[in-house]
Write an enzyme that holds these catalytic residues in place. Structure first.
Site: not given
Ligand code: NCD
Length: 319
Positions: A66-67, A94, A116, A146
């Site tokens: 989703r992110t 590499k 991320r 986050h």
């Molecule tokens: C979360 C994350 O990746 O921090 N999910 C998200 O971004 N909606 C939470 C998780 O991984 O449990």
């Protein structure tokens, strides 16, 4: 470890990077939520093309649905070019350092990095590296932060409850390893939430230096009484040392969000989860799919919040 990122806000108070929620002025958060609400109500063909000609690089060193997709959609809907950089097939395999990869992409004219990473210092390091030439948006770094998830969580609560003070908000699950809990709780506190309960098995509750001043509970049945909002969290096995991982059935018995357990919460209590969620471990299917669940509203709000954040950092750069 300080969680503040003072360099994300300019001297004039506008957003240059979005690295963490801690230390963000209340009015800046409210302005982002207001803008997200406006954008959310526009049809796609009514949206401003405020990122036209801009390049957004999605750098995901950890899995995401989703992110990643919502950042991509948000950027595209505002007219940006988006590169979904495939880390697994990139030169980082590499031996190229992440910062050299970023310099390479910057030389091609990128404007915004969405990053991320499993290492809690990686996103900050990229922001320090690019300085004020590009903007960096944290899409989740280790267990630390986050921030866009926090913004979409508080937007969802605001839409349903129209306030933050005097709301009993219960956060249940693997709080110790949760960047979502850290950022969402920080946003809630800045916005005035004053009745927050952190719930989980002892080994998954945060240490005393973390979440300072907040009540911890090991009994969800006690903590959930009269709740207005319950936020479930995933058991993040990938971040747990062995021995901490609870048995799934036993966990559901004590901490699962079930209809029976929600009976002592307020009748209009909403149920949230950042996803991905594990049915019948963290949440019963009839709750996840039931009338009190706002899980899919959270997902929709994610696109709107990310549009608001992309616009805000681009406006800062254009001065
Ligand atoms: C979360 C994350 O990746 O921090 N999910 C998200 O971004 N909606 C939470 C998780 O991984 O449990």
């Amino acid at each position: 470890m300080s969680s503040d990122d003072p360099n994300q806000i300019t001297a004039e108070g506008s957003l240059r990077h979005l690295l963490s929620i801690e230390g963000m002025p209340r009015q800046l958060i409210v302005a982002l939520l207001d803008r997200a609400d406006q954008l959310r109500q526009m049809r796609n063909d009514e949206l401003p093309r405020s990122l036209r000609g801009r390049a957004v690089m999605n750098l995901f060193f950890e899995p995401s649905t989703r992110t990643r997709v919502s950042f991509e959609l948000a950027a595209k809907r505002l007219g940006a070019e988006v590169v979904g950089f495939d880390v697994a097939r990139s030169s980082t395999t590499k031996g190229e350092t992440i910062l050299d990869t970023v310099s390479t992409l910057s030389a091609m004219g990128s404007d915004i990095y969405v990053v991320r990473h499993s290492d809690a210092s990686a996103v900050r390091a990229i922001a320090d590296h690019v300085g004020n030439r590009q903007s960096v948006l944290n899409a989740g770094d280790g267990c630390r932060a986050h921030p866009t998830q926090a913004l979409l969580d508080v937007l969802t609560i605001r839409q349903r409850k129209h306030r933050f003070a005097d709301l009993r908000i219960v956060v249940v699950g693997d709080i110790r390893h949760s960047r979502v809990a850290r950022s969402t709780v920080a946003a809630l506190r800045i916005l005035g939430a004053d009745d927050l309960h952190l719930v989980g098995p002892k080994g998954l509750l945060p240490s005393a230096e973390d979440f300072v001043g907040l009540q911890r509970w090991t009994s969800l049945d006690e903590a959930i009484a009269e709740a207005d909002v319950v936020i479930g969290l995933r058991l993040q096995k990938e971040r747990m040392t062995e021995g901490l991982v609870p048995d799934a059935d036993a966990y559901f018995q004590q901490y699962g969000l079930s209809k029976a357990r929600l009976k002592t919460a307020k009748p209009d209590c909403i149920v949230m989860h950042p996803g991905p969620f594990n049915r019948e471990i963290e949440i019963a299917s009839d709750v996840a799919d039931g009338a009190q669940s706002v899980i899919w509203n959270q997902v929709s709000n994610g696109v709107a919040v990310r549009m608001a954040v992309l616009e805000a950092v681009m406006r800062t750069r254009d001065g």
